[in-house]
Every structure is written in structure tokens, then in C-alpha cells.
Design a protein around this motif. Structure first.
Motif, PDB file in Angstrom:
ATOM      1  N   SER A  95      30.401  39.503  13.099  1.00  0.00           N
ATOM      2  CA  SER A  95      31.701  39.655  12.449  1.00  0.00           C
ATOM      3  C   SER A  95      32.721  38.652  12.967  1.00  0.00           C
ATOM      4  CB  SER A  95      32.234  41.076  12.670  1.00  0.00           C
ATOM      5  OG  SER A  95      32.345  41.352  14.057  1.00  0.00           O
ATOM      6  N   SER A  96      32.395  37.915  14.022  1.00  0.00           N
ATOM      7  CA  SER A  96      33.296  36.918  14.591  1.00  0.00           C
ATOM      8  C   SER A  96      32.469  35.735  15.074  1.00  0.00           C
ATOM      9  CB  SER A  96      34.114  37.524  15.733  1.00  0.00           C
ATOM     10  OG  SER A  96      33.259  37.969  16.773  1.00  0.00           O
ATOM     11  N   ALA A  97      33.145  34.694  15.542  1.00  0.00           N
ATOM     12  CA  ALA A  97      32.422  33.478  15.921  1.00  0.00           C
ATOM     13  C   ALA A  97      33.086  32.778  17.097  1.00  0.00           C
ATOM     14  CB  ALA A  97      32.331  32.520  14.729  1.00  0.00           C
ATOM     15  N   VAL A  98      32.275  32.071  17.862  1.00  0.00           N
ATOM     16  CA  VAL A  98      32.747  31.138  18.885  1.00  0.00           C
ATOM     17  C   VAL A  98      32.195  29.771  18.527  1.00  0.00           C
ATOM     18  CG1 VAL A  98      32.539  30.431  21.295  1.00  0.00           C
ATOM     19  CG2 VAL A  98      32.987  32.822  20.731  1.00  0.00           C
ATOM     20  N   LEU A  99      33.078  28.813  18.388  1.00  0.00           N
ATOM     21  CA  LEU A  99      32.685  27.449  18.033  1.00  0.00           C
ATOM     22  C   LEU A  99      32.723  26.576  19.279  1.00  0.00           C
ATOM     23  CD1 LEU A  99      31.988  25.315  15.865  1.00  0.00           C
ATOM     24  CD2 LEU A  99      34.452  24.981  15.555  1.00  0.00           C
ATOM     25  N   ILE A 100      31.608  25.890  19.561  1.00  0.00           N
ATOM     26  CA  ILE A 100      31.543  24.947  20.680  1.00  0.00           C
ATOM     27  C   ILE A 100      31.746  23.546  20.127  1.00  0.00           C
ATOM     28  CG2 ILE A 100      30.184  24.071  22.607  1.00  0.00           C
ATOM     29  CD1 ILE A 100      28.505  26.577  22.496  1.00  0.00           C
ATOM     30  N   ASP A 101      32.714  22.835  20.679  1.00  0.00           N
ATOM     31  CA  ASP A 101      32.978  21.462  20.249  1.00  0.00           C
ATOM     32  C   ASP A 101      33.514  20.664  21.438  1.00  0.00           C
ATOM     33  OD1 ASP A 101      33.247  19.279  18.436  1.00  0.00           O
ATOM     34  OD2 ASP A 101      35.391  19.712  18.251  1.00  0.00           O
ATOM     35  N   LYS A 102      32.781  19.642  21.821  1.00  0.00           N
ATOM     36  CA  LYS A 102      33.178  18.747  22.919  1.00  0.00           C
ATOM     37  C   LYS A 102      33.472  19.525  24.205  1.00  0.00           C
ATOM     38  CE  LYS A 102      35.063  15.364  19.678  1.00  0.00           C
ATOM     39  NZ  LYS A 102      36.265  14.645  19.203  1.00  0.00           N
ATOM     40  N   GLY A 103      32.607  20.482  24.498  1.00  0.00           N
ATOM     41  CA  GLY A 103      32.714  21.227  25.740  1.00  0.00           C
ATOM     42  C   GLY A 103      33.758  22.323  25.746  1.00  0.00           C
ATOM     43  N   LYS A 104      34.437  22.533  24.622  1.00  0.00           N
ATOM     44  CA  LYS A 104      35.464  23.564  24.515  1.00  0.00           C
ATOM     45  C   LYS A 104      34.979  24.686  23.609  1.00  0.00           C
ATOM     46  CE  LYS A 104      38.258  21.044  26.969  1.00  0.00           C
ATOM     47  NZ  LYS A 104      38.519  21.397  28.397  1.00  0.00           N
ATOM     48  N   LEU A 105      35.415  25.908  23.906  1.00  0.00           N
ATOM     49  CA  LEU A 105      35.055  27.071  23.113  1.00  0.00           C
ATOM     50  C   LEU A 105      36.296  27.622  22.413  1.00  0.00           C
ATOM     51  CD1 LEU A 105      32.555  26.804  24.934  1.00  0.00           C
ATOM     52  CD2 LEU A 105      32.533  29.293  25.169  1.00  0.00           C
ATOM     53  N   THR A 106      36.163  27.893  21.111  1.00  0.00           N
ATOM     54  CA  THR A 106      37.251  28.468  20.330  1.00  0.00           C
ATOM     55  C   THR A 106      36.758  29.736  19.649  1.00  0.00           C
ATOM     56  OG1 THR A 106      38.137  26.258  19.903  1.00  0.00           O
ATOM     57  CG2 THR A 106      38.951  28.052  18.523  1.00  0.00           C
ATOM     58  N   TYR A 107      37.507  30.816  19.825  1.00  0.00           N
ATOM     59  CA  TYR A 107      37.111  32.100  19.243  1.00  0.00           C
ATOM     60  C   TYR A 107      37.790  32.327  17.898  1.00  0.00           C
ATOM     61  CZ  TYR A 107      36.696  37.129  18.558  1.00  0.00           C
ATOM     62  OH  TYR A 107      36.439  38.375  18.028  1.00  0.00           O
ATOM     63  N   PHE A 108      37.009  32.765  16.915  1.00  0.00           N
ATOM     64  CA  PHE A 108      37.516  33.116  15.593  1.00  0.00           C
ATOM     65  C   PHE A 108      37.221  34.594  15.349  1.00  0.00           C
ATOM     66  CE2 PHE A 108      36.728  28.614  15.492  1.00  0.00           C
ATOM     67  CZ  PHE A 108      37.808  28.083  14.789  1.00  0.00           C
ATOM     68  N   GLU A 109      38.253  35.386  15.265  1.00  0.00           N
ATOM     69  CA  GLU A 109      38.069  36.813  14.999  1.00  0.00           C
ATOM     70  C   GLU A 109      37.455  37.034  13.623  1.00  0.00           C
ATOM     71  OE1 GLU A 109      40.610  40.985  15.305  1.00  0.00           O
ATOM     72  OE2 GLU A 109      41.590  39.056  15.668  1.00  0.00           O
ATOM     73  N   ASP A 110      37.777  36.139  12.698  1.00  0.00           N
ATOM     74  CA  ASP A 110      37.211  36.183  11.348  1.00  0.00           C
ATOM     75  C   ASP A 110      36.004  35.241  11.287  1.00  0.00           C
ATOM     76  OD1 ASP A 110      36.753  35.253   8.551  1.00  0.00           O
ATOM     77  OD2 ASP A 110      38.412  36.612   8.113  1.00  0.00           O
ATOM     78  N   LEU A 111      34.828  35.805  11.057  1.00  0.00           N
ATOM     79  CA  LEU A 111      33.598  35.013  11.028  1.00  0.00           C
ATOM     80  C   LEU A 111      33.663  33.897   9.998  1.00  0.00           C
ATOM     81  CD1 LEU A 111      30.613  34.507  11.801  1.00  0.00           C
ATOM     82  CD2 LEU A 111      29.989  36.204  10.064  1.00  0.00           C
ATOM     83  N   GLU A 112      34.142  34.211   8.795  1.00  0.00           N
ATOM     84  CA  GLU A 112      34.149  33.218   7.728  1.00  0.00           C
ATOM     85  C   GLU A 112      35.065  32.043   8.059  1.00  0.00           C
ATOM     86  OE1 GLU A 112      32.108  32.988   5.271  1.00  0.00           O
ATOM     87  OE2 GLU A 112      31.154  34.884   5.821  1.00  0.00           O
ATOM     88  N   GLU A 113      36.140  32.317   8.777  1.00  0.00           N
ATOM     89  CA  GLU A 113      37.021  31.225   9.201  1.00  0.00           C
ATOM     90  C   GLU A 113      36.282  30.299  10.167  1.00  0.00           C
ATOM     91  OE1 GLU A 113      41.378  30.506  11.336  1.00  0.00           O
ATOM     92  OE2 GLU A 113      40.533  32.517  11.230  1.00  0.00           O
ATOM     93  N   GLY A 114      35.547  30.882  11.101  1.00  0.00           N
ATOM     94  CA  GLY A 114      34.768  30.083  12.036  1.00  0.00           C
ATOM     95  C   GLY A 114      33.703  29.262  11.346  1.00  0.00           C
ATOM     96  N   ILE A 115      33.016  29.870  10.385  1.00  0.00           N
ATOM     97  CA  ILE A 115      31.978  29.157   9.641  1.00  0.00           C
ATOM     98  C   ILE A 115      32.576  28.005   8.845  1.00  0.00           C
ATOM     99  CG2 ILE A 115      30.359  29.369   7.705  1.00  0.00           C
ATOM    100  CD1 ILE A 115      29.624  32.140   8.752  1.00  0.00           C
TER     101      ILE A 115
END
Length: 224
Positions: free
Chosen positions: A190-210
Motif C-alpha cells: 500500500s506504500s513505497a520506498v524509492l531508492i535513488d542515488k543512495g537516498k530513500l524516499t517514502y511514499f504513503e501512496d503506493l501509486e504516487e511512488g510507482i
């Protein structure tokens, strides 16, 4: 909560250390099922192993009061010289399973190994080995399950059973999942963590993260 504190992880190379994460601080929610997203080489599998403590950082630490499974697809903890039953007994012991006999029987039945359960794992096909690992994991009640393409193993009937079992587990436990199949991620997370250039960003909304992961620039920003 799973808390990452001042974590640095690198691998040696001919041109010097290759850093995956540097002084990383982040908190994983455990009240929601989380998908880990990122390009190839971003560090998804490394992060998985660090969370499971099957690999250790150069510096820093991962803190949690939650019991976590091993990354199932990595087949951690399976010894090829031991039989399926011996492996199940060993895994049951280190995870404080109350009744080892009952646990062994449940693993044997779930993995569909029949008499081969008492043969050395080195004689198993890759599919049989994957079934054993998944069965060992799903028959222990963890607070958080680390799932890495694990429901893609075995024949269609076993895959269906694996998905149904994980779906049931996800009702009462957390799931942190890595998968290249977005449909599978949508099914469990239901949520996502995006890894980009060694940084982690949390998205409470899965679709936003995708959407950010797939390059949809119309989406908003997550919380770091």
C-alpha cells in the motif's frame, strides 16, 4: 518501526570502494506493507540484506523490535549437505519454534516434497529448494516478511498457494517487498520506498511512488 541510523555500505572494487549508501538515516513504517522500488543497481537487494541482517554495514546500524524473516528468494540459511527436514529443524530452532515436530510436518506438507524431504538439499532442483525455503518462512509467524520475487517459484498451483498464503500473512503482519512485477507489488503493498542515488524516499501512496519510479513527472513528492 525499523530505524536505519548513520548507515554506510560499500563494496570494494579495482577503482576503490563503491558506495551504495552513505550516512543513511531512515525509518521504515511497519504498520503498512511497503514496496521497495529502484532501478537496477540502486541497492534494493543490498538494502534487503541489511534489513535482514544477513549482511552488515561498514558503519551505522539497523534497529527494530520487530521479528523479521530472511529475504526468502535469497535462500538464506539452507545447507546443501543437510536434508530438507534437518534444515527445517535448524531454522525452527533458531527462530524459537515451539513444536519442531509439528513445524517439520507443516513445512514438508507445504513444500510438497514428500519423501524427498529426507534427502540432502544438494539433490534438489532449484524449484524444490525455493519451495522448501518459502515453506520454512511461511510456517513461522514473523512480524515482518521480507519478500523478493518469492511467489514466482514452482509450478502454477504452488505459485497460487504461495500467493494465497502470503496474502493471509499480510493481514496480520508487515510485508516489505522487492519485485519487478508492478502487478504483484499492487497486490500486496500500500506504500513505497524509492531508492535513488543512495537516498530513500517514502511514499504513503503506493501509486504516487510507482508514478515517480516509472517517470511520471505529474506526480507529487514523497517524504524523506
Amino acid at each position: 518501526m525499523i530505524k536505519i541510523e548513520n548507515l554506510t555500505k560499500s563494496y570494494p572494487s579495482k577503482i576503490g570502494p563503491q558506495y551504495i549508501f552513505k550516512n543513511l538515516n531512515f525509518s521504515f513504517p511497519t504498520d503498512k506493507n511497503v514496496a521497495i522500488l529502484g532501478r537496477n543497481g540502486a541497492g534494493k537487494s543490498t538494502l534487503f540484506r541489511l534489513l535482514a541482517k544477513s549482511e552488515y554495514p561498514d558503519r551505522g546500524r539497523v534497529l527494530t523490535n520487530r521479528s523479521m524473516s530472511w529475504p526468502v528468494a535469497l535462500q538464506t540459511g539452507i545447507h546443501p549437505q543437510m536434508t530438507g527436514r534437518e534444515n527445517a529443524r535448524f531454522i525452527g530452532r533458531i527462530n524459537n519454534v515451539r513444536s519442531l515436530a509439528s513445524y517439520e510436518n507443516s513445512v514438508q506438507e507445504f513444500a510438497e516434497l514428500n519423501k524427498k524431504f529426507d534427502l540432502p538439499v544438494k539433490t534438489y532442483s532449484s524449484g524444490m529448494r525455493a519451495k522448501l525455503v518459502f515453506a520454512c518462512c511461511m510456517n513461522i509467524d514473523f512480524d515482518v516478511y521480507l519478500i523478493d520475487e518469492a511467489t514466482s517459484v514452482g509450478d502454477p498451483l504452488f505459485r497460487r498457494k504461495a500467493k494465497e498464503t502470503l496474502r493471509e500473512k499480510a493481514k496480520n503482519a508487515g510485508v516489505i517487498m522487492v519485485s519487478h512485477e508492478l502487478d504483484q507489488i499492487r497486490e500486496y503493498c500500500s506504500s513505497a520506498v524509492l531508492i535513488d542515488k543512495g537516498k530513500l524516499t517514502y511514499f504513503e501512496d503506493l501509486e504516487e511512488g510507482i508514478a515517480i519510479y516509472t517517470g511520471d513527472k505529474n506526480s507529487g513528492k514523497g517524504k524523506k
